[in-house]
Scaffold this motif. Structure first.
Motif, mmCIF file in Angstrom:
data_model
loop_
_atom_site.group_PDB
_atom_site.id
_atom_site.type_symbol
_atom_site.label_atom_id
_atom_site.label_comp_id
_atom_site.label_asym_id
_atom_site.label_seq_id
_atom_site.Cartn_x
_atom_site.Cartn_y
_atom_site.Cartn_z
ATOM 1 N N SER A 230 -6.129 -2.636 -0.338
ATOM 2 C CA SER A 230 -5.521 -1.306 -0.207
ATOM 3 C C SER A 230 -5.912 -0.391 -1.372
ATOM 4 C CB SER A 230 -3.999 -1.420 -0.104
ATOM 5 O OG SER A 230 -3.456 -1.857 -1.328
ATOM 6 N N ALA B 83 3.913 -1.683 0.676
ATOM 7 C CA ALA B 83 2.557 -1.576 0.152
ATOM 8 C C ALA B 83 1.811 -0.538 0.988
ATOM 9 C CB ALA B 83 1.860 -2.921 0.235
ATOM 10 N N VAL B 84 1.223 0.437 0.334
ATOM 11 C CA VAL B 84 0.507 1.477 1.072
ATOM 12 C C VAL B 84 -0.865 1.696 0.447
ATOM 13 C CG1 VAL B 84 2.574 2.695 1.838
ATOM 14 C CG2 VAL B 84 1.531 3.318 -0.334
ATOM 15 N N SER B 85 -1.746 2.310 1.229
ATOM 16 C CA SER B 85 -3.058 2.666 0.712
ATOM 17 C C SER B 85 -2.992 4.102 0.203
ATOM 18 C CB SER B 85 -4.095 2.540 1.820
ATOM 19 O OG SER B 85 -3.717 3.372 2.894
ATOM 20 N N PHE C 120 -2.486 6.621 2.804
ATOM 21 C CA PHE C 120 -1.102 6.892 3.203
ATOM 22 C C PHE C 120 -0.555 8.082 2.411
ATOM 23 C CE2 PHE C 120 3.450 6.436 2.669
ATOM 24 C CZ PHE C 120 3.901 6.086 3.933
ATOM 25 N N PRO D 262 2.003 2.314 9.412
ATOM 26 C CA PRO D 262 0.931 2.631 8.454
ATOM 27 C C PRO D 262 1.022 1.875 7.121
ATOM 28 C CG PRO D 262 2.628 4.307 8.329
ATOM 29 C CD PRO D 262 3.107 3.280 9.319
ATOM 30 N N TYR D 263 1.867 0.843 7.038
ATOM 31 C CA TYR D 263 1.929 0.068 5.793
ATOM 32 C C TYR D 263 0.912 -1.059 5.883
ATOM 33 C CZ TYR D 263 6.193 2.602 6.363
ATOM 34 O OH TYR D 263 7.074 3.600 6.626
ATOM 35 N N GLU D 264 0.774 -1.800 4.787
ATOM 36 C CA GLU D 264 -0.281 -2.803 4.777
ATOM 37 C C GLU D 264 0.261 -4.198 4.508
ATOM 38 O OE1 GLU D 264 -3.914 -2.030 3.255
ATOM 39 O OE2 GLU D 264 -3.922 0.017 4.006
ATOM 40 N N ARG E 23 1.600 -3.708 10.507
ATOM 41 C CA ARG E 23 2.757 -2.884 10.155
ATOM 42 C C ARG E 23 2.318 -1.452 9.888
ATOM 43 N NH1 ARG E 23 6.971 -4.313 6.287
ATOM 44 N NH2 ARG E 23 7.909 -2.746 7.622
#
Lengths: 324, 300
Positions: free
Chosen positions: A180, B217-219, B222, A296-298, A294
Motif C-alpha cells: 500500500s 489500512a489505506v493506500s 485512498f 477501498p481499504y487494504e 475490503r
C-alpha cells in the motif's frame, strides 16, 4: 538444453497470457477510478498510472519473482525441499538488522538500511546453511525443523529488542508484506532483485550440480565454497531488499519452487523462468485480492499470502507427486 | 451471642460508618464502593494520571514511561511500578497502595492488581471520549475531595472546546490519518478518534470508514480520492518517541500533494502522545483542542 516441445510451448503461452492479464488487472484496480480509455485522454489519469499503479505492479512482480528464486536457491543449496527465506532465519535476520539500524542510526537512508539488513541476512543464512549441512542427510525433516526453530530464535531476539524499545507494533506493521505504501520513488531498490535473478540465471547450471552435494559437485569441477557464497549473497540480498521495501511475504519461496519442480523437474536453468514467473504471478494475484476484499481499504499482501500459501502448501503435501 | 465480644465489633462498624463515608464510584465495569479518601494510589493509565495531575493529586506509583513530556516532568518522586501495559507486582506490593487505577492499555490487568489493592478500571471509551473524560474528571474530584478544582477544569475544557468548534466551523471536511513508518491508516466517526468529528461538528471527508481500533489500512490513492480539505495527522512514531521516518516524509508524495488539504497547507499535526496515549486526560484533551484551534485558525 531442454527442447521446447509443442505442449511446453503451449503452457508457456498460457502462463505468459495469465501473467499479462494479472498485470493489466493490477493497473486498473484501485481506489481511484481508472480505465484504459481515460489514460489515453486524461493526463491526470496517466499520472495516477505512472505514480501509483505501475510502481505497485512492478514492485509485486519483482518481489514475487525474487522471493521465489531465493527459495529455489535455498532449497538447492540446503538440498532440502522444505526451506525458504521466511522459515529459515533469513527474513528474521534481515528484520533484526533493520531494527538495529533503526535504533542506532534512525536517520539512515533506505539503501543504508538495506545494506545493514542484507549483511544481517547474510550472517543469519550462513549460520543456517552451515548448520544444516551438519545434520544427517538421512533425516530430511530435520533441516526445515531446525530452520523453523532457528528462525524463531532470531525472530524472538528481534521481538525482544523491539519490545524494549517500544517498537513492537512498528516492527510488525513494517515487516508484514504490504504494497500500500509503494509509489514512484519508493520501490526502485527492488530492481536490484531483477539483477540478482539475472545472476542466478547465469550460475543456474552450477546450482543444479550443487544440489548433488559437496563431494559430487567438487568431483564435477565446481568451486563448491565459491558457489555457496554466491548463492548466499543472492538469497540474502533478495530477502533483505524485499523485507526493507515491502515487508515479509511468506510461502512464496516455498510453494512456487515445489510446484514448478513437480511439473518441470529440477534443472535450475530449465525451471528458473517458471519459478520467477510463478512467484511474480502469485504475489501480484494476492495483492489484487488484498485490494479488493475490503475495498477501498487494504488487506496486506503478507496476510493474503499467509492464507493462500498455507493452502497451496497443504495441497502440495497431500497430493502425490506426478513427476519423478 | 457472646455480648462482650460483639460490642467492640459493633462499635467499630458504627465508627467507620460515621468517620469514613463510603463513596460509590462509577467505573468502566460498573459501580464500585470506595471507603474514605485514598492516600497512597498507584495509577496505570496516562489519561488518569493526566486528569489527576490537573487536580493536584500526585500518585505514589506510576508506570516507568508516560510518553507525554509534561506528565513525565510532573512525576516527582513517584515510584515506577511497571509499564502502561504490565504492572510490576513486586514494586506494587512494596508500595502497598490504598487504591489502584487502571485504564485502557492496563485494563486487562485489573484482576491481578485487585489482589494487592482495591482496583478501579477507569477506561475511557473512544465513542464517547469527550463526555466520558468529563465524567471521570468529576468522579476524581468527588473521590479525592477536589470537587471545586474538577469543576474549574471542566469549565476550562468546555471553553477550549467552544474555541475549537468556532475555529473549525465552515472550514470544510477533514480526514484523520495515523502514520506508522511508511504506512498509513485512516480513522472515521465511530473510531477511537471519532470524537473529533462528533464533538467538534467537523464533517468527515469519508463517511463510511468503519470503526476499528487501529484504523483501516489505506493506500495513498485512498487519501487522494477522499480529497479532504483538512488532514489531521497523528504520527505514531512520535507518540512512542521513536525517531523513525516522520509523518511529513511519509505523506509528502505526488498523490497526497493532489489533495486540497496539501495544496492549501491545511495539515494539522496533532500532539501525538496526548492524542494517542493519554487520550481522555483533561490536560491532553485541552492541548489537542488547542492544536486544532491553532491549525484551523491559521487558514485563510
Amino acid at each position: 538444453m531442454i527442447a521446447a516441445s509443442p505442449s511446453a510451448l503451449r503452457t508457456g503461452v498460457i502462463a505468459s497470457l495469465g501473467l499479462a492479464i494479472l498485470c493489466v488487472l493490477s493497473l486498473f484496480v484501485g481506489v481511484s477510478p481508472l480505465s484504459p480509455g481515460r489514460v489515453l485522454s486524461d493526463t491526470e489519469a496517466l499520472q495516477l498510472l505512472l505514480v501509483s499503479r505501475l510502481p505497485r505492479t512492478l514492485a509485486a512482480l519483482l518481489a514475487g519473482a525474487g522471493l521465489a528464486i531465493a527459495g529455489l536457491i535455498m532449497q538447492t543449496l540446503s538440498r532440502n525441499r522444505f526451506v525458504e527465506p521466511a522459515t529459515a532465519g533469513t527474513a528474521q535476520s534481515a528484520e533484526l538488522g533493520i531494527l538495529v539500524v533503526t535504533l542506532l542510526l534512525p536517520g539512515a537512508a533506505l539503501w543504508a538500511k538495506t545494506l545493514v539488513a542484507g549483511i544481517a541476512a547474510l550472517a543469519g543464512t550462513s549460520v543456517f546453511l552451515f548448520t544444516a549441512h551438519r545434520l544427517p542427510p538421512t533425516q530430511p525433516f530435520l533441516v526445515p525443523l531446525f530452520g523453523i526453530v532457528y528462525g524463531g530464535v532470531v525472530g524472538a531476539a528481534a521481538t525482544f529488542i523491539a519490545w524494549q524499545a517500544d517498537l513492537l507494533q512498528f516492527l510488525s506493521i513494517w515487516t508484514n508484506g504490504d504494497f500500500s505504501g509503494v509509489l514512484r520513488g519508493r520501490y526502485e531498490l527492488l530492481w536490484i532483485t531483477a539483477l540478482m535473478v539475472a545472476v542466478a540465471w547465469f550460475v543456474a547450471d552450477r546450482l543444479t550440480i550443487m544440489a548433488l552435494g559437496r563431494e559430487a559437485s567438487i568431483g564435477l569441477g565446481i568451486d563448491y565454497a565459491r558457489m555457496m557464497r554466491i548463492g548466499l549473497v543472492l538469497v540474502s540480498l533478495i530477502t533483505a531488499l524485499s523485507v526493507v521495501v515491502v515487508g515479509m511475504i511468506p510461502f512464496v519461496g516455498l510453494a512456487v519452487p515445489n510446484i514448478v519442480s513437480r511439473l518441470k523437474g529440477d534443472n535450475v536453468r530449465g525451471t528458473l523462468g517458471w519459478v520467477a514467473a510463478g512467484g511474480a504471478g502469485l504475489v501480484l494475484a494476492c495483492d489484487i485480492v488484498g485490494r479488493l476484499i475490503r475495498y477501498p481499504y487494504e488487506i496486506p499482501v503478507g496476510t493474503v499470502m499467509g492464507v493462500v500459501g498455507a493452502a497451496l502448501f497443504l495441497w502440495l503435501l497431500f497430493r502425490r507427486g506426478s513427476h519423478g | 451471642m457472646n455480648f462482650p465480644r460483639f460490642l467492640p465489633a459493633f462499635a467499630a462498624l458504627v465508627l467507620s460508618a460515621l468517620s469514613a463515608s463510603a463513596m460509590d464510584v462509577s467505573t468502566a465495569r460498573g459501580t464500585v464502593s470506595v471507603e474514605g479518601v485514598p492516600k497512597t494510589i498507584a495509577v496505570y493509565d496516562a489519561a488518569a494520571i493526566d486528569t489527576l495531575n490537573r487536580l493536584g493529586i500526585h500518585p505514589a506509583g506510576v508506570p516507568d514511561k508516560l510518553y507525554v513530556p509534561e506528565l513525565e516532568a510532573a512525576k516527582g518522586n513517584a515510584t515506577a511500578v511497571g509499564t502502561l501495559f504490565e504492572p510490576d507486582l513486586e514494586a506494587l506490593s512494596a508500595l502497598a497502595p490504598d487504591l489502584v487505577i487502571v485504564g485502557s492499555r492496563s485494563a486487562a490487568k485489573a484482576e491481578v492488581t485487585a489482589r494487592i489493592a482495591p482496583t478501579l478500571d477507569m477506561t475511557i471509551d473512544g465513542d464517547n471520549l469527550f463526555a466520558d473524560a468529563k465524567v471521570r474528571l468529576a468522579t476524581y474530584g468527588d473521590l479525592f475531595g477536589k470537587a471545586e478544582e474538577a469543576k474549574a477544569a471542566a469549565e476550562e475544557l468546555d471553553a477550549k472546546l467552544a474555541a475549537a468548534k468556532a475555529a473549525v466551523a465552515g472550514k470544510g471536511k477533514a480526514l484523520i490519518v495515523m502514520t506508522n513508518g511508511p504506512k498509513v491508516s485512516a480513522y472515521g466517526p465511530g473510531s477511537r478518534f471519532g470524537w473529533v468529528h462528533g464533538v467538534l461538528g467537523l464533517p468527515p471527508a469519508m463517511e463510511d470508514i468503519q470503526s476499528a481500533t487501529h484504523g483501516e489500512a489505506v493506500s495513498f490513492e485512498f487519501i487522494r480520492e477522499a480529497n479532504p480539505d483538512w488532514l489531521l495527522v497523528l504520527d505514531r512514531a512520535v507518540a512512542v518517541a521513536s525517531s523513525e521516518q516522520a509523518a511529513k516524509v511519509t505523506l509528502d508524495n505526488e498523490l497526497v500533494a493532489g489533495t486540497t488539504a496539501w495544496k492549501k497547507g491545511q495539515i494539522v499535526y496533532l500532539p501525538a502522545a496526548e492524542f494517542y496515549i493519554a487520550d481522555g486526560g483533561v490536560q491532553s484533551l485541552g492541548r489537542v483542542l488547542a492544536a486544532i484551534t491553532d491549525g484551523f485558525s491559521a487558514a485563510k
